[in-house]
Design a protein around this motif. Structure first.
Motif, PDB file in Angstrom:
ATOM      1  N   GLU A 298       1.713 -19.509   6.996  1.00  0.00           N
ATOM      2  CA  GLU A 298       2.191 -19.704   8.356  1.00  0.00           C
ATOM      3  C   GLU A 298       1.271 -19.003   9.337  1.00  0.00           C
ATOM      4  OE1 GLU A 298       5.955 -18.804  11.288  1.00  0.00           O
ATOM      5  OE2 GLU A 298       6.207 -18.557   9.140  1.00  0.00           O
ATOM      6  N   ARG A 299       0.843 -19.736  10.353  1.00  0.00           N
ATOM      7  CA  ARG A 299       0.016 -19.191  11.421  1.00  0.00           C
ATOM      8  C   ARG A 299       0.583 -19.676  12.740  1.00  0.00           C
ATOM      9  NH1 ARG A 299      -1.500 -16.235   8.048  1.00  0.00           N
ATOM     10  NH2 ARG A 299      -3.596 -15.955   7.261  1.00  0.00           N
TER      11      ARG A 299
ATOM     12  N   ASP B 157      -1.537 -25.744   4.844  1.00  0.00           N
ATOM     13  CA  ASP B 157      -1.843 -25.738   3.417  1.00  0.00           C
ATOM     14  C   ASP B 157      -3.287 -25.278   3.281  1.00  0.00           C
ATOM     15  OD1 ASP B 157       0.648 -26.906   2.362  1.00  0.00           O
ATOM     16  OD2 ASP B 157       0.054 -28.585   3.623  1.00  0.00           O
ATOM     17  N   VAL B 158      -3.491 -24.150   2.582  1.00  0.00           N
ATOM     18  CA  VAL B 158      -4.813 -23.538   2.464  1.00  0.00           C
ATOM     19  C   VAL B 158      -5.193 -23.404   0.999  1.00  0.00           C
ATOM     20  CG1 VAL B 158      -6.192 -21.491   3.017  1.00  0.00           C
ATOM     21  CG2 VAL B 158      -4.404 -22.225   4.584  1.00  0.00           C
ATOM     22  N   CYS B 159      -6.437 -23.739   0.694  1.00  0.00           N
ATOM     23  CA  CYS B 159      -6.943 -23.588  -0.667  1.00  0.00           C
ATOM     24  C   CYS B 159      -7.392 -22.145  -0.869  1.00  0.00           C
ATOM     25  CB  CYS B 159      -8.115 -24.530  -0.915  1.00  0.00           C
ATOM     26  SG  CYS B 159      -8.858 -24.309  -2.547  1.00  0.00           S
ATOM     27  N   PRO B 160      -6.837 -21.443  -1.852  1.00  0.00           N
ATOM     28  CA  PRO B 160      -7.219 -20.045  -2.079  1.00  0.00           C
ATOM     29  C   PRO B 160      -8.632 -19.897  -2.646  1.00  0.00           C
ATOM     30  CG  PRO B 160      -5.661 -20.767  -3.748  1.00  0.00           C
ATOM     31  CD  PRO B 160      -5.790 -21.888  -2.770  1.00  0.00           C
TER      32      PRO B 160
ATOM     33  N   LYS C 120       0.707 -34.001  10.069  1.00  0.00           N
ATOM     34  CA  LYS C 120       0.818 -34.637  11.379  1.00  0.00           C
ATOM     35  C   LYS C 120       1.424 -33.681  12.405  1.00  0.00           C
ATOM     36  CE  LYS C 120       2.671 -38.654  13.707  1.00  0.00           C
ATOM     37  NZ  LYS C 120       3.377 -39.905  13.588  1.00  0.00           N
ATOM     38  N   GLY C 121       0.756 -33.555  13.536  1.00  0.00           N
ATOM     39  CA  GLY C 121       1.256 -32.738  14.637  1.00  0.00           C
ATOM     40  C   GLY C 121       0.827 -31.284  14.593  1.00  0.00           C
ATOM     41  N   GLU C 122       0.328 -30.812  13.469  1.00  0.00           N
ATOM     42  CA  GLU C 122      -0.030 -29.389  13.364  1.00  0.00           C
ATOM     43  C   GLU C 122      -1.277 -29.044  14.170  1.00  0.00           C
ATOM     44  OE1 GLU C 122       2.009 -28.270   9.093  1.00  0.00           O
ATOM     45  OE2 GLU C 122      -0.125 -28.792   9.100  1.00  0.00           O
ATOM     46  N   LEU C 123      -2.259 -29.924  14.210  1.00  0.00           N
ATOM     47  CA  LEU C 123      -3.445 -29.667  15.022  1.00  0.00           C
ATOM     48  C   LEU C 123      -3.060 -29.571  16.491  1.00  0.00           C
ATOM     49  CD1 LEU C 123      -6.478 -29.305  15.353  1.00  0.00           C
ATOM     50  CD2 LEU C 123      -6.689 -31.801  15.404  1.00  0.00           C
TER      51      LEU C 123
END
Length: 82
Positions: A17-18, A24-27, A36-39
């Motif tokens: 969460e930011r 969703d982040v690749c470790p 959709k909508g996050e950008l």
């Protein structure tokens, strides 16, 4: 089992969460997947911070009696979302 697998390296992605947005982040490779909508949400946050900074900068220049020239923003490349 992760919901998404990184398209770059095949590792399971983690949700992070930011600023109220779940990313969703690749470790492993650091790749980021935006739903959709996050950008748009992230850009909105950045624009608010940028506006506040520009207002402070303008007030400082006026106080000092110096001419003020607004800087161009790198966010202008995202104006297609407005």
């Amino acid at each position: 089992m992760p919901l998404l697998v990184c398209p770059n390296c095949g590792v399971g992605m983690k949700e992070v969460e930011r600023r109220g947005v779940l990313l969703d982040v690749c470790p492993q490779c650091g790749g980021v997947w935006l739903d959709k909508g996050e950008l748009e949400k992230l850009l909105s946050e950045v624009r608010q911070v940028e506006r506040a900074y520009e207002e402070e900068r303008e007030a400082y220049y006026r106080k000092e009696g110096k001419p003020y020239k607004k800087k161009k923003s790198f966010l202008e490349i995202f104006d297609i979302f407005d």
